[in-house]
Design a protein around this motif. Structure first.
Motif, PDB file in Angstrom:
ATOM      1  N   PHE A 175      13.342  12.060 -38.957  1.00  0.00           N
ATOM      2  CA  PHE A 175      14.598  11.290 -39.021  1.00  0.00           C
ATOM      3  C   PHE A 175      15.110  11.005 -37.610  1.00  0.00           C
ATOM      4  O   PHE A 175      15.629   9.917 -37.331  1.00  0.00           O
ATOM      5  CB  PHE A 175      15.663  12.056 -39.812  1.00  0.00           C
ATOM      6  CG  PHE A 175      15.547  11.899 -41.302  1.00  0.00           C
ATOM      7  CD1 PHE A 175      15.481  10.640 -41.890  1.00  0.00           C
ATOM      8  CD2 PHE A 175      15.535  13.021 -42.132  1.00  0.00           C
ATOM      9  CE1 PHE A 175      15.390  10.500 -43.272  1.00  0.00           C
ATOM     10  CE2 PHE A 175      15.447  12.887 -43.511  1.00  0.00           C
ATOM     11  CZ  PHE A 175      15.366  11.621 -44.081  1.00  0.00           C
ATOM     12  N   ALA A 176      14.967  11.974 -36.714  1.00  0.00           N
ATOM     13  CA  ALA A 176      15.425  11.796 -35.332  1.00  0.00           C
ATOM     14  C   ALA A 176      14.630  10.696 -34.632  1.00  0.00           C
ATOM     15  O   ALA A 176      15.190   9.880 -33.892  1.00  0.00           O
ATOM     16  CB  ALA A 176      15.300  13.114 -34.561  1.00  0.00           C
ATOM     17  N   ILE A 177      13.334  10.674 -34.880  1.00  0.00           N
ATOM     18  CA  ILE A 177      12.500   9.609 -34.293  1.00  0.00           C
ATOM     19  C   ILE A 177      12.931   8.252 -34.834  1.00  0.00           C
ATOM     20  O   ILE A 177      13.060   7.279 -34.087  1.00  0.00           O
ATOM     21  CB  ILE A 177      11.012   9.860 -34.607  1.00  0.00           C
ATOM     22  CG1 ILE A 177      10.535  11.127 -33.889  1.00  0.00           C
ATOM     23  CG2 ILE A 177      10.170   8.663 -34.186  1.00  0.00           C
ATOM     24  CD1 ILE A 177       9.126  11.562 -34.287  1.00  0.00           C
ATOM     25  N   HIS A 178      13.186   8.205 -36.125  1.00  0.00           N
ATOM     26  CA  HIS A 178      13.622   6.951 -36.744  1.00  0.00           C
ATOM     27  C   HIS A 178      14.945   6.480 -36.146  1.00  0.00           C
ATOM     28  O   HIS A 178      15.108   5.298 -35.821  1.00  0.00           O
ATOM     29  CB  HIS A 178      13.763   7.139 -38.259  1.00  0.00           C
ATOM     30  CG  HIS A 178      14.300   5.940 -38.975  1.00  0.00           C
ATOM     31  ND1 HIS A 178      15.643   5.786 -39.266  1.00  0.00           N
ATOM     32  CD2 HIS A 178      13.689   4.826 -39.435  1.00  0.00           C
ATOM     33  CE1 HIS A 178      15.827   4.639 -39.884  1.00  0.00           C
ATOM     34  NE2 HIS A 178      14.658   4.030 -40.003  1.00  0.00           N
ATOM     35  N   ARG A 179      15.894   7.397 -35.986  1.00  0.00           N
ATOM     36  CA  ARG A 179      17.192   7.035 -35.421  1.00  0.00           C
ATOM     37  C   ARG A 179      17.037   6.547 -33.979  1.00  0.00           C
ATOM     38  O   ARG A 179      17.656   5.563 -33.573  1.00  0.00           O
ATOM     39  CB  ARG A 179      18.143   8.241 -35.464  1.00  0.00           C
ATOM     40  CG  ARG A 179      18.687   8.544 -36.844  1.00  0.00           C
ATOM     41  CD  ARG A 179      19.863   9.512 -36.757  1.00  0.00           C
ATOM     42  NE  ARG A 179      19.466  10.794 -36.154  1.00  0.00           N
ATOM     43  CZ  ARG A 179      19.025  11.836 -36.859  1.00  0.00           C
ATOM     44  NH1 ARG A 179      18.900  11.746 -38.180  1.00  0.00           N
ATOM     45  NH2 ARG A 179      18.709  12.973 -36.245  1.00  0.00           N
ATOM     46  N   GLN A 180      16.216   7.241 -33.209  1.00  0.00           N
ATOM     47  CA  GLN A 180      16.020   6.872 -31.811  1.00  0.00           C
ATOM     48  C   GLN A 180      15.405   5.481 -31.686  1.00  0.00           C
ATOM     49  O   GLN A 180      15.836   4.670 -30.869  1.00  0.00           O
ATOM     50  CB  GLN A 180      15.115   7.905 -31.134  1.00  0.00           C
ATOM     51  CG  GLN A 180      14.932   7.676 -29.635  1.00  0.00           C
ATOM     52  CD  GLN A 180      14.049   8.734 -29.000  1.00  0.00           C
ATOM     53  OE1 GLN A 180      13.203   9.319 -29.663  1.00  0.00           O
ATOM     54  NE2 GLN A 180      14.241   8.979 -27.722  1.00  0.00           N
ATOM     55  N   MET A 181      14.426   5.193 -32.510  1.00  0.00           N
ATOM     56  CA  MET A 181      13.776   3.881 -32.466  1.00  0.00           C
ATOM     57  C   MET A 181      14.749   2.781 -32.858  1.00  0.00           C
ATOM     58  O   MET A 181      14.780   1.707 -32.254  1.00  0.00           O
ATOM     59  CB  MET A 181      12.560   3.863 -33.396  1.00  0.00           C
ATOM     60  CG  MET A 181      11.421   4.763 -32.943  1.00  0.00           C
ATOM     61  SD  MET A 181      10.046   4.788 -34.112  1.00  0.00           S
ATOM     62  CE  MET A 181       9.387   3.145 -33.870  1.00  0.00           C
ATOM     63  N   THR A 182      15.571   3.061 -33.857  1.00  0.00           N
ATOM     64  CA  THR A 182      16.538   2.062 -34.309  1.00  0.00           C
ATOM     65  C   THR A 182      17.606   1.824 -33.255  1.00  0.00           C
ATOM     66  O   THR A 182      17.982   0.674 -32.980  1.00  0.00           O
ATOM     67  CB  THR A 182      17.195   2.523 -35.625  1.00  0.00           C
ATOM     68  OG1 THR A 182      16.184   2.774 -36.599  1.00  0.00           O
ATOM     69  CG2 THR A 182      18.147   1.461 -36.146  1.00  0.00           C
ATOM     70  N   GLN A 183      18.077   2.886 -32.660  1.00  0.00           N
ATOM     71  CA  GLN A 183      19.122   2.764 -31.636  1.00  0.00           C
ATOM     72  C   GLN A 183      18.636   2.008 -30.411  1.00  0.00           C
ATOM     73  O   GLN A 183      19.367   1.254 -29.794  1.00  0.00           O
ATOM     74  CB  GLN A 183      19.629   4.154 -31.233  1.00  0.00           C
ATOM     75  CG  GLN A 183      20.433   4.848 -32.328  1.00  0.00           C
ATOM     76  CD  GLN A 183      20.696   6.315 -32.019  1.00  0.00           C
ATOM     77  OE1 GLN A 183      20.251   6.842 -30.997  1.00  0.00           O
ATOM     78  NE2 GLN A 183      21.405   6.989 -32.919  1.00  0.00           N
ATOM     79  N   LYS A 184      17.389   2.201 -30.049  1.00  0.00           N
ATOM     80  CA  LYS A 184      16.838   1.536 -28.869  1.00  0.00           C
ATOM     81  C   LYS A 184      16.428   0.092 -29.161  1.00  0.00           C
ATOM     82  O   LYS A 184      16.021  -0.640 -28.266  1.00  0.00           O
ATOM     83  CB  LYS A 184      15.632   2.308 -28.341  1.00  0.00           C
ATOM     84  CG  LYS A 184      16.008   3.626 -27.674  1.00  0.00           C
ATOM     85  CD  LYS A 184      14.781   4.289 -27.079  1.00  0.00           C
ATOM     86  CE  LYS A 184      15.152   5.567 -26.337  1.00  0.00           C
ATOM     87  NZ  LYS A 184      13.971   6.232 -25.746  1.00  0.00           N
TER      88      LYS A 184
END
Length: 331
Positions: free
Chosen positions: A306-315
């Motif tokens: 989930f953290a990877i998903h959030r980071q990719m979306t935010q960037k």
């Protein structure tokens, strides 16, 4: 048919800068002859080859440029040799030589904008030439009609493209790949009729009767079943697609999301882990894997995804065409 292929002139802009080549001559006493250093020989050879190309003597230049490219140490000269080589080889219609020079340039200067631009234009021109040759030498062949149909599709001429595909099937009902392309076309139309889905499904099934190894047909049938919440059929088709093509990331993702929707959470984890490995920049794959891990009780591992998903979306690294449909998560 030849009118379908527009000519592209890829060599409208060439800029070359030639470094001053200083040749050191070493004179040895005692009756020995004057000799050039190996680096001096290479530089002189490259200078001569470039001059031949620059003055329009391409037939002599291409072999000289190929020879020079094998012994170049100076990067700037190597780049100039590569550009000159592509230009002359294309003018002489020497495809193999042109591709060799492009490979050299892309290997040595992989991020050079001018090299990348040259590659785009050259490969485009080679594609156009091959299409024109096909249209001239075998205008009634299945491949010629298939190529024409694909060109019509790109222009949005759906009905004309469909006729071309059907013409191929009339000539050879067992021609592999055509039913798949026809089914894809039916699903791609901006205004498909009420029976388009069923018609397309029939085409994909017929393709698999002709070519049981068509992973694309299995995948699309899996997607169609998934959209209708027919999980057993979706799982069957996605599984078959992954068996046929071990590098088919979307098929592994489809299989995983279908298994999650069917509440088979533990079974969904392996294909979703494979999907993440094959498509590490696909946020949908990370989200689906996180969902499966959560439902399987692996909270810590799930939070990492989930953290990877959030980071990719935010960037803003996620792309619309990479987004996978989120699985229908049961309550």
């Amino acid at each position: 048919m030849g009118q379908m292929f527009s000519h592209i002139c890829p060599f409208s802009m060439f800029r070359s800068r030639y470094p001053v080549l200083l040749l050191s001559l070493v004179t040895v006493a005692g009756g020995q002859t004057t000799r050039q250093t190996p680096s001096g020989d290479s530089a002189l050879s490259a200078q001569r080859a470039i001059r031949l190309a620059k003055t329009g003597h391409c037939e002599e230049a291409v072999p000289a440029l190929r020879m020079a490219s094998r012994h170049m140490a100076d990067k700037a000269s190597m780049r100039t040799v590569g550009f000159a080589g592509v230009r002359c080889a294309m003018l002489l219609n020497q495809t193999e030589a042109a591709v060799d020079f492009l490979r050299l340039l892309n290997h040595e200067f992989p991020k050079d904008p001018e090299v990348l631009s040259l590659s785009v234009h050259t490969y485009s021109d080679l594609s156009t030439r091959a299409a024109q040759q096909l249209a001239t030498t075998a205008p009634n062949s299945a491949e010629a009609h298939k190529l024409n149909a694909e060109a019509l599709e790109e222009q949005g001429k759906w009905d004309a493209a469909e006729k071309e595909y059907k013409f191929v099937l009339q000539q050879n009902p067992h021609q592999s790949g055509i039913h798949f392309l026809l089914g894809r076309l039916l699903l791609s139309k901006p205004d498909p009729g009420p029976t388009a889905g069923e018609d397309a499904k029939k085409e994909f099934q017929e393709e698999l009767e002709i070519d049981p190894t068509n992973a694309g047909a299995e995948y699309v049938l899996g997607e169609m079943a998934r959209e209708e919440s027919q999980w057993p059929d979706a799982i069957k088709h996605f599984s078959r697609a992954t068996e046929l093509d071990a590098g088919f990331g979307d098929a592994f993702l489809g299989l995983g999301t279908a298994l999650v929707s069917a509440k088979r959470f533990s079974e969904a984890i392996p294909p979703l882990e494979t999907a993440v490995k094959l498509e590490p920049r696909n946020p949908g794959a990370h989200y689906s894997l996180a969902t499966a891990l959560t439902r399987a009780g692996r909270k810590e591992d799930a939070e990492k995804e989930f953290a990877i998903h959030r980071q990719m979306t935010q960037k803003g690294e996620a792309r619309q065409d990479q987004q996978a449909p989120e699985p229908q998560t049961p309550n």
